[in-house]
Design a protein around this motif. Structure first.
Motif, PDB file in Angstrom:
ATOM      1  N   MET A   1      43.212  60.122  58.725  1.00 11.84           N
ATOM      2  CA  MET A   1      43.777  60.910  57.930  1.00 11.84           C
ATOM      3  C   MET A   1      44.473  60.620  56.132  1.00 11.84           C
ATOM      4  O   MET A   1      44.729  58.711  56.158  1.00 11.84           O
ATOM      5  CB  MET A   1      45.665  61.159  58.351  1.00 11.84           C
ATOM      6  CG  MET A   1      45.964  63.097  58.612  1.00 11.84           C
ATOM      7  SD  MET A   1      47.782  63.045  59.210  1.00 11.84           S
ATOM      8  CE  MET A   1      46.310  62.681  61.017  1.00 11.84           C
ATOM      9  N   LYS A   5      49.742  63.931  53.330  1.00 17.50           N
ATOM     10  CA  LYS A   5      49.399  64.415  54.758  1.00 17.50           C
ATOM     11  C   LYS A   5      48.927  65.858  54.275  1.00 17.50           C
ATOM     12  O   LYS A   5      50.210  66.687  53.798  1.00 17.50           O
ATOM     13  CB  LYS A   5      50.804  64.988  55.871  1.00 17.50           C
ATOM     14  CG  LYS A   5      50.759  64.894  57.015  1.00 17.50           C
ATOM     15  CD  LYS A   5      51.554  64.429  58.101  1.00 17.50           C
ATOM     16  CE  LYS A   5      51.415  64.603  59.223  1.00 17.50           C
ATOM     17  NZ  LYS A   5      52.675  64.818  60.371  1.00 17.50           N
ATOM     18  N   GLN A   6      48.117  66.541  54.938  1.00  9.12           N
ATOM     19  CA  GLN A   6      48.401  67.784  54.279  1.00  9.12           C
ATOM     20  C   GLN A   6      48.068  68.926  55.476  1.00  9.12           C
ATOM     21  O   GLN A   6      47.523  68.348  56.308  1.00  9.12           O
ATOM     22  CB  GLN A   6      45.950  67.998  54.290  1.00  9.12           C
ATOM     23  CG  GLN A   6      46.060  68.229  53.004  1.00  9.12           C
ATOM     24  CD  GLN A   6      44.462  69.493  52.954  1.00  9.12           C
ATOM     25  OE1 GLN A   6      43.499  67.985  52.987  1.00  9.12           O
ATOM     26  NE2 GLN A   6      43.948  70.442  51.897  1.00  9.12           N
ATOM     27  N   SER A   7      48.076  70.171  55.318  1.00 12.58           N
ATOM     28  CA  SER A   7      48.630  71.428  56.280  1.00 12.58           C
ATOM     29  C   SER A   7      47.195  71.880  56.830  1.00 12.58           C
ATOM     30  O   SER A   7      46.076  71.357  55.691  1.00 12.58           O
ATOM     31  CB  SER A   7      49.158  72.189  55.884  1.00 12.58           C
ATOM     32  OG  SER A   7      49.534  73.667  56.600  1.00 12.58           O
ATOM     33  N   LEU A   8      46.984  71.925  57.951  1.00 14.54           N
ATOM     34  CA  LEU A   8      46.092  72.635  58.554  1.00 14.54           C
ATOM     35  C   LEU A   8      46.013  73.677  57.848  1.00 14.54           C
ATOM     36  O   LEU A   8      47.152  74.613  57.933  1.00 14.54           O
ATOM     37  CB  LEU A   8      45.898  71.736  59.612  1.00 14.54           C
ATOM     38  CG  LEU A   8      45.778  70.853  60.649  1.00 14.54           C
ATOM     39  CD1 LEU A   8      45.688  70.490  61.332  1.00 14.54           C
ATOM     40  CD2 LEU A   8      44.742  70.284  59.961  1.00 14.54           C
ATOM     41  N   VAL A   9      45.294  75.235  58.308  1.00 12.52           N
ATOM     42  CA  VAL A   9      44.906  76.324  58.502  1.00 12.52           C
ATOM     43  C   VAL A   9      44.822  77.211  60.187  1.00 12.52           C
ATOM     44  O   VAL A   9      43.486  76.122  60.582  1.00 12.52           O
ATOM     45  CB  VAL A   9      44.389  77.569  57.444  1.00 12.52           C
ATOM     46  CG1 VAL A   9      44.950  76.564  55.943  1.00 12.52           C
ATOM     47  CG2 VAL A   9      43.109  76.261  57.497  1.00 12.52           C
ATOM     48  N   ILE A  11      42.535  79.265  61.857  1.00 18.88           N
ATOM     49  CA  ILE A  11      41.283  80.822  61.651  1.00 18.88           C
ATOM     50  C   ILE A  11      40.942  80.217  62.660  1.00 18.88           C
ATOM     51  O   ILE A  11      40.687  79.236  63.690  1.00 18.88           O
ATOM     52  CB  ILE A  11      40.938  79.589  60.028  1.00 18.88           C
ATOM     53  CG1 ILE A  11      40.755  78.940  58.966  1.00 18.88           C
ATOM     54  CG2 ILE A  11      39.020  80.534  60.219  1.00 18.88           C
ATOM     55  CD1 ILE A  11      40.707  79.817  57.933  1.00 18.88           C
ATOM     56  N   ASP A  14      42.230  78.841  65.883  1.00 17.37           N
ATOM     57  CA  ASP A  14      42.959  77.282  66.424  1.00 17.37           C
ATOM     58  C   ASP A  14      43.228  76.629  64.636  1.00 17.37           C
ATOM     59  O   ASP A  14      42.643  77.550  63.565  1.00 17.37           O
ATOM     60  CB  ASP A  14      41.494  76.722  67.112  1.00 17.37           C
ATOM     61  CG  ASP A  14      42.433  75.419  67.626  1.00 17.37           C
ATOM     62  OD1 ASP A  14      43.427  74.581  67.117  1.00 17.37           O
ATOM     63  OD2 ASP A  14      41.417  74.508  68.377  1.00 17.37           O
ATOM     64  N   ASN A  15      44.189  75.259  64.741  1.00 19.27           N
ATOM     65  CA  ASN A  15      43.974  74.724  63.699  1.00 19.27           C
ATOM     66  C   ASN A  15      42.404  74.024  62.599  1.00 19.27           C
ATOM     67  O   ASN A  15      42.532  73.288  63.639  1.00 19.27           O
ATOM     68  CB  ASN A  15      45.290  73.459  63.832  1.00 19.27           C
ATOM     69  CG  ASN A  15      45.984  74.535  64.451  1.00 19.27           C
ATOM     70  OD1 ASN A  15      46.299  75.755  64.693  1.00 19.27           O
ATOM     71  ND2 ASN A  15      47.253  73.963  64.319  1.00 19.27           N
ATOM     72  N   VAL A  16      42.606  74.172  62.083  1.00 23.49           N
ATOM     73  CA  VAL A  16      41.589  73.266  61.597  1.00 23.49           C
ATOM     74  C   VAL A  16      42.439  72.896  59.652  1.00 23.49           C
ATOM     75  O   VAL A  16      43.289  73.380  59.199  1.00 23.49           O
ATOM     76  CB  VAL A  16      39.968  74.956  60.797  1.00 23.49           C
ATOM     77  CG1 VAL A  16      39.682  75.281  62.366  1.00 23.49           C
ATOM     78  CG2 VAL A  16      40.223  75.337  60.079  1.00 23.49           C
ATOM     79  N   ASN A  17      41.176  71.954  59.441  1.00 23.23           N
ATOM     80  CA  ASN A  17      41.349  72.003  57.539  1.00 23.23           C
ATOM     81  C   ASN A  17      39.914  72.019  56.909  1.00 23.23           C
ATOM     82  O   ASN A  17      38.902  72.205  57.974  1.00 23.23           O
ATOM     83  CB  ASN A  17      41.126  70.025  58.467  1.00 23.23           C
ATOM     84  CG  ASN A  17      41.283  68.812  56.289  1.00 23.23           C
ATOM     85  OD1 ASN A  17      40.455  69.617  55.523  1.00 23.23           O
ATOM     86  ND2 ASN A  17      41.924  68.604  56.370  1.00 23.23           N
ATOM     87  N   LEU A  18      40.882  72.956  56.158  1.00 20.29           N
ATOM     88  CA  LEU A  18      39.654  73.464  55.142  1.00 20.29           C
ATOM     89  C   LEU A  18      38.567  72.411  54.982  1.00 20.29           C
ATOM     90  O   LEU A  18      37.602  72.790  54.724  1.00 20.29           O
ATOM     91  CB  LEU A  18      40.547  73.604  53.953  1.00 20.29           C
ATOM     92  CG  LEU A  18      40.533  75.232  52.904  1.00 20.29           C
ATOM     93  CD1 LEU A  18      40.184  75.771  54.368  1.00 20.29           C
ATOM     94  CD2 LEU A  18      41.293  75.712  52.754  1.00 20.29           C
ATOM     95  N   ASP A  20      37.389  70.243  56.454  1.00 20.44           N
ATOM     96  CA  ASP A  20      36.142  69.906  57.711  1.00 20.44           C
ATOM     97  C   ASP A  20      35.642  70.405  57.552  1.00 20.44           C
ATOM     98  O   ASP A  20      34.527  70.983  58.268  1.00 20.44           O
ATOM     99  CB  ASP A  20      37.366  69.628  58.487  1.00 20.44           C
ATOM    100  CG  ASP A  20      37.618  67.498  58.492  1.00 20.44           C
ATOM    101  OD1 ASP A  20      37.246  67.438  57.705  1.00 20.44           O
ATOM    102  OD2 ASP A  20      38.670  67.065  59.051  1.00 20.44           O
ATOM    103  N   LYS A  68      41.285  68.887  65.158  1.00 18.71           N
ATOM    104  CA  LYS A  68      42.880  68.685  65.212  1.00 18.71           C
ATOM    105  C   LYS A  68      43.545  69.313  66.539  1.00 18.71           C
ATOM    106  O   LYS A  68      44.548  69.931  66.573  1.00 18.71           O
ATOM    107  CB  LYS A  68      43.100  69.513  63.976  1.00 18.71           C
ATOM    108  CG  LYS A  68      42.281  70.120  63.231  1.00 18.71           C
ATOM    109  CD  LYS A  68      42.092  68.376  62.758  1.00 18.71           C
ATOM    110  CE  LYS A  68      41.191  67.972  61.407  1.00 18.71           C
ATOM    111  NZ  LYS A  68      39.317  67.743  61.468  1.00 18.71           N
TER     112      LYS A  68
END
Lengths: 79, 450
Positions: A1, A5-9, A11, A14-18, A20, A68
């Protein structure tokens, strides 16, 4: 990581890292479309190449990107 | 049918069940988005119609059986359809009997399937005499279908209002491609517009994220914590009729009959409605929750199967939310299948019945058995090793490729445009069903203005 710490979104449920997500999309689109375009033969060969490309992209993204989710196994007694 | 085809059918059913047992578990997967592209691809690859039907029926049963599993094991819905069940599964969890949820739900699914397959054939044979009249007026019927679904949508006024504009968008692109001579005048673009609508909500969310203000305003989201409960080991082959008591089996069967008869309505709506209606009078929360779960899973399964089979056997036009969405490939995957030449025309009713029974039986045997025994392990595997990013990436790849296949590079942007508009409408309470109906109705509807 990363350090910050970056927020997930969220979509599609489910939560994803933008970042990724963009990587996965780029890989899958490139391989699917690329497979379709470079296929040497006639129908339905381009489609087969494209589908194989898409699945390859899916496998590659699954390897390089970690889900995630924090999965925990808990014992639970039935009462 | 010759033995070679039967063997192919069984293999297709095994693959369908295996693949969709895993996909069903992945959270948030929308039925149309995961089923339609794969079915369409198989059709375009030139597989025999027997194989396609077996694969699809097996896939849908496996997907339905499994998408309620994450609800029970981890409290998050595996698909749009299982969302209404979360509340009842939570009730059982609070009372310390989470494993009961899985058993009740999958047993409900089995009953729904057993009711829906034969009943669909009866209903289809009742509709059959009117099939010619219905197909002659398909344009009108799709338009009425769009209006009908619009009246059931969350945002009725907007849904009604967008019927003609959305038709103009789709037909406008179509005529542009004809005008630029990208595609010949006798072919039309269908698959990519269809998928554009399907991925609309995802594309729209992604585009919103380009806006930094919007990004900064979102609440902070961390990794999802998922607790998987280990259940006790089951011995022997599970029997749904032992897992459900007589009342539960009865209301699951009754719900399934209603779900089959209302095949032309939206499955989610019917699931909630029938599930609540049948269990409303029960006081004991545990009994109520288990009965609701068994019933709801029965209804969803039944309405999915009936929604596919009845239009397929009787009419050959996708006249149900199910047929126009997830099962669309069976009705229209040009150039292989068109509304004038699809599974309905290629196979007889009996052949569809035989292949369906094989597909469904394989899926039930494999998936039901696996689920009752290994639910926590499978859920753990999917959640640990399949990143959501890769799933979205895969669908993005398929859509872009199929868009290119339909009408070249320009259509990738055309499909993006359709997706953006569809996503915006979806966000504002217009159902998928309305948009899919408009896609079919557009040529006839706009022809009225000519």
């Amino acid at each position: 990581m990363s350090q910050e710490k970056q927020s997930l979104v969220d979509i599609w449920g489910d939560n994803v890292n933008l970042k990724d997500l963009l990587i996965a999309m780029a890989i899958c689109v490139a391989l699917a479309l690329g497979g379709f375009i470079i296929a040497p033969g006639d129908d339905p060969q381009p489609l087969i190449f494209g589908l194989v490309g898409g699945v390859l992209g899916f496998i590659i993204s699954s390897i390089i990107i970690k889900p995630k989710r924090v999965v925990e196994h808990v014992e639970e007694e039935e009462s | 049918m010759d033995p070679v085809i039967i063997i192919q059918v069984i293999i297709a059913a095994v693959l369908g069940a295996g693949l969709y047992t895993l996909i069903g578990i992945a959270p948030g997967t929308d039925e149309t988005a995961v089923l339609a592209p794969v079915t369409i691809a198989l059709v375009l690859l030139g597989f025999s119609p027997y194989v396609i039907v077996a694969f699809f029926m097996s896939a849908i049963v496996a997907k339905k059986l499994t998408d309620s599993i994450p609800v029970a094991v981890a409290g998050i819905p595996g698909g749009v359809m299982s969302a209404p069940m979360v509340e009842h599964a939570m009730t059982l969890k609070e009372h310390g009997i989470p494993n009961t949820s899985i058993k009740k739900m999958s047993s409900g699914s089995v009953i729904g399937t057993l009711v829906a397959v034969p009943l669909s054939f009866i209903v289809a044979s009742l509709i059959l005499p009117y099939a010619d009249v219905i197909s002659e007026h398909s344009g009108l019927i799709f338009t009425l279908g769009a209006v009908f679904l619009a009246l059931l949508a969350k945002n009725k006024i907007l849904s009604l209002l967008v019927i003609v504009p959305f038709a103009i968008l789709l037909q406008g692109l179509q005529h542009l491609y004809w005008g630029l001579e990208i595609i010949p005048g006798d072919t039309s673009v269908f698959v990519s517009f269809f998928l554009g609508i399907t991925i609309g909500p995802i594309v729209f969310s992604l585009v919103e994220l380009i806006n930094k203000n919007h990004r900064d305003n979102l609440p902070f989201l961390d990794k999802k914590d998922i607790k998987i409960r280990k259940g006790e080991k089951e011995e022997g082959v599970p029997n749904p009729f032992k897992i459900l008591d007589r009342k539960e089996a009865g209301s699951s069967a009754a719900g399934s009959v209603l779900g089959t008869l209302t095949f032309f309505l939206t499955p989610v709506g019917m699931t909630v409605f029938i599930g609540e209606f049948i269990t409303r009078h029960i006081k004991d929360p545990v009994k109520r929750a288990s009965r609701a779960l068994a019933t709801m899973d029965g209804v969803t399964n039944a309405s999915y199967i009936a929604g596919t089979l009845i239009p397929l056997i009787a009419i050959g036009l996708p006249l149900s939310p199910m047929a126009i969405g997830p099962a669309a490939g069976l009705f229209n995957s040009p150039p292989e299948y068109t509304p004038e030449n699809n599974i309905h025309h290629l196979l007889s009713g009996t052949e569809i019945l035989i292949v369906t029974v094989i597909g469904v039986a394989v899926a039930l045997l494999i998936t039901y058995y696996i689920i009752i025994r290994f639910a926590p392990q499978i859920v753990g595997f999917v959640f640990k090793f399949i990143p959501h990013e890769a799933l979205i990436g895969l669908f993005a790849g398929l859509v872009v490729m199929l868009a290119f296949m339909d009408a070249g590079f320009i259509n990738i942007f055309g499909t993006l445009l359709v997706a953006l508009v569809a996503g915006l409408l979806y966000r504002n309470g217009v159902n998928y069903g309305v948009m899919f109906m408009v896609l079919y109705a557009a040529p006839w509807l706009l022809g009225l203005f000519g």
